[in-house]
Design an enzyme around this catalytic site. Structure first.
Site, mmCIF file in Angstrom:
data_model
loop_
_atom_site.group_PDB
_atom_site.id
_atom_site.type_symbol
_atom_site.label_atom_id
_atom_site.label_comp_id
_atom_site.label_asym_id
_atom_site.label_seq_id
_atom_site.Cartn_x
_atom_site.Cartn_y
_atom_site.Cartn_z
ATOM 1 N N ASP A 51 -17.023 41.513 7.403
ATOM 2 C CA ASP A 51 -17.478 40.358 6.415
ATOM 3 C C ASP A 51 -16.538 39.246 6.542
ATOM 4 O OD1 ASP A 51 -18.959 39.046 4.074
ATOM 5 O OD2 ASP A 51 -17.467 40.210 2.491
ATOM 6 N N HIS A 52 -17.601 37.621 5.769
ATOM 7 C CA HIS A 52 -16.761 36.827 6.231
ATOM 8 C C HIS A 52 -15.870 36.085 4.744
ATOM 9 C CE1 HIS A 52 -19.280 35.418 8.939
ATOM 10 N NE2 HIS A 52 -18.453 35.137 10.232
ATOM 11 N N TYR A 97 -20.708 36.743 1.655
ATOM 12 C CA TYR A 97 -21.473 37.820 0.480
ATOM 13 C C TYR A 97 -22.579 37.967 2.573
ATOM 14 C CZ TYR A 97 -20.699 34.997 -3.321
ATOM 15 O OH TYR A 97 -20.725 35.003 -5.100
ATOM 16 N N HIS A 98 -22.028 38.499 3.245
ATOM 17 C CA HIS A 98 -21.957 38.551 4.782
ATOM 18 C C HIS A 98 -21.662 40.119 4.903
ATOM 19 C CE1 HIS A 98 -21.761 33.507 5.435
ATOM 20 N NE2 HIS A 98 -22.871 34.674 4.627
ATOM 21 N N PRO A 99 -21.613 41.108 4.822
ATOM 22 C CA PRO A 99 -21.645 42.835 5.277
ATOM 23 C C PRO A 99 -22.104 42.741 6.456
ATOM 24 C CG PRO A 99 -22.896 43.008 2.852
ATOM 25 C CD PRO A 99 -21.716 40.828 2.963
#
Length: 537
Positions: free
Chosen positions: A299-300, A473-475
């Site tokens: 994630d980021h 919010y980048h899983p």
């Protein structure tokens, strides 16, 4: 128990699932069923770009996941929003259209994933896209997904871009073009001032096809298997209005999991596919040992620095009644102004140190400030300079802890566990602070609001990162594509060792892309649909 049949059964109407529903149902001889655990996208805030402030953390549109307390974040647990509606997270995200770097996809291919190089996937990005600037070598004009330019700019945003230029970052009008590095305005998945989610772009044009059936509030419980061949998927069991139902595949049919980086590994594990010890501890019988399921989570992580400035920002307009009414009127009449904005205005892709071939950090600049999206703005004129590491080395995992599909899995990101990530976090904060001291930005900055304790040493800056960072919010990558023992799907997205089953969403990324993940996930849906149709011939 009711029972339906389908040639293609898609689980999850998110960024990739809606693409698959459109492309696979284009053949009128094939029955396609799309299952979505959330509801219809009828909430009006879904369709207003700035409406993500209303849909995030809203249990009607957001699954409202939370990560486990993370040692890398000083024991904090983070909110993990995921879309709970048609369009999935593309219906509640920040609308930012970013593809990542050419090198991301070339690395995927170099690991043995045939057909996933940049030259392979660029035509798919173009096919999806209808870009406001028209067609060129990198962009399409006839696709379903509308991509538009920012419809609201400000002096403080221009100053932020100029500050990056002073830091050695070139200006750019297209970070999705020849090279990513640069400072400029984000492109948005919007059409005429409205959000263009994957549901609006791909699902709506296909909804009237008689061979496509869309079922909302259909929560998938598990996969169903052939009694005489326990590793062949033949359908899905799902819950709807408290009742169990099944969809069975016609001969030669397939189930495609597009439930995202949380949902897809969860469904696999609930169906007995995964690491045996984890399944047994959760009370699930092991059907197929596949140890990579739920692993490799990436994630980021964004470090959100907030500054008080001496010019009016959106804080001032939103916090006061009359200016707020003016914003609403401007949007209603012209579809312009702050309500037409996505999550950020200015995008910067930069190198945090010398010797890098490509950018390793990304800025999301907002002419506003709040403690987190979806809550009240700060009572002063504020801006947010949010910076994230593009290619984190930290790896986490997502696993079930019970056999009940309604129970949320445990999300363990392990943020900042890798030394390289810690070093990059320190460099990123230093870069962001240096921007505020440039000739372009310094005249506007009054004080640093976050962090509020003026950290200076590298140790203090790392401690600061652990205490204030938030997910962006980048899983991804929990059903990783590859050929090794920890891979979950092959390069045609077929689950290793299981027939009749593919995964097509952000979970299949071998490594997270260098940027926002919505556009790449839509591309994955395009790629998957091509491969599925090719393999049927």
């Amino acid at each position: 128990m009711s029972q339906k049949t389908a040639d293609f059964l898609i689980v999850g109407a998110g960024s990739a699932g809606c693409v698959l529903a459109n492309r696979l149902s284009a053949d009128s001889s094939k029955k396609v069923i799309l299952l979505e655990a959330g509801g219809r996208d009828v909430n009006p805030w879904i369709h207003v770009p700035v409406g993500y402030f209303k849909t995030l953390h809203n249990p009607h549109t957001d699954w409202c996941y939370k990560s486990e307390p993370d040692p890398g974040l000083s024991g904090r647990s983070l909110d993990w929003p995921r879309g709970k509606t048609l369009g999935g997270s593309s219906s509640i995200n920040g609308l930012l259209y970013v593809r990542g770097q050419k090198e991301d996809y070339d690395r995927w291919a170099q690991r043995g994933n045939r057909g996933w190089s940049y030259d392979d996937v660029l035509p798919l990005f173009k096919r999806s896209e209808s870009h406001e600037s028209g067609e060129n070598e990198y962009h399409g004009k006839d696709g379903n997904l509308s991509v538009s330019l920012i419809r609201a700019k400000s002096n403080i945003s221009e100053a932020f871009i100029d500050a990056a230029v002073e830091m050695g970052v070139p200006k750019t009008n297209d970070y999705n073009g020849e090279k990513q590095e640069g400072a400029g305005y984000f492109h948005q998945t919007a059409r005429n001032g409205f959000r263009c989610s994957s549901a609006k772009a791909f699902l709506n044009p296909a909804k009237k096809r008689p061979n496509l059936e869309v079922l909302t509030h259909a929560h998938t419980e598990c996969l169903l298997f052939e009694p005489t061949d326990p590793k062949r998927v033949i359908g899905v069991r799902y819950l709807r209005k408290g009742q169990a139902h099944e969809v069975m595949l016609n001969p030669g049919g397939e189930v495609i999991l597009s439930a995202g980086a949380i949902g897809s590994p969860q469904i696999l594990e609930l169906s007995g596919i995964g690491r045996g010890t984890i399944l047994q501890n959760a009370g699930v019988e092991v059907r197929h040992e596949l140890p990579g399921v739920g692993e490799n989570l990436q994630d980021h992580l964004q470090i959100r620095l907030v500054y008080e400035v001496n010019v009016a920002t959106m804080n001032d307009a939103i916090n006061k009644f009359m200016p707020r009414m003016g914003i609403g009127l401007n949007y209603m009449m012209y579809r312009k102004g702050p309500m037409s904005l996505g999550a950020s205005q200015v995008c910067i892709f930069a190198k945090s140190m010398e010797g890098l071939e490509t950018p390793d950090i990304q800025f999301h600049f907002q002419p506003l400030s709040a403690d987190k999206p979806g809550i009240e703005m700060h009572p002063f004129s504020g801006i947010t300079s949010s910076v994230c590491q593009l290619r984190p080395e930290s790896r986490g995992h997502i696993h079930i802890s019970s056999p009940n599909a309604i129970d949320y899995p445990k999300i363990v990101p392990n943020y900042l566990s890798a030394t390289a990530d810690q070093l990059c976090a320190v460099r990123a904060i230093k870069f962001a602070r240096a921007m505020t001291r440039t000739k372009a930005l310094r005249p506007y900055v009054v004080r640093e609001h976050v962090p509020n304790n003026n950290p200076q040493t590298d140790e203090e800056l790392l401690k600061c990162a652990r205490e204030i960072s938030q997910t962006i919010y980048h899983p991804t990558s929990t059903c990783r594509m590859g050929k090794d023992d920890m891979a979950v799907v092959d390069d045609r997205l077929r689950v290793h060792g299981i027939s009749g089953l593919r995964v097509a969403d952000a979970s299949i990324m071998p490594d997270i892309v260098s940027g926002n993940t919505n556009a790449p996930t839509i591309m994955i849906g395009e790629k998957a649909s091509d491969m599925i149709l090719e393999d049927r011939r």
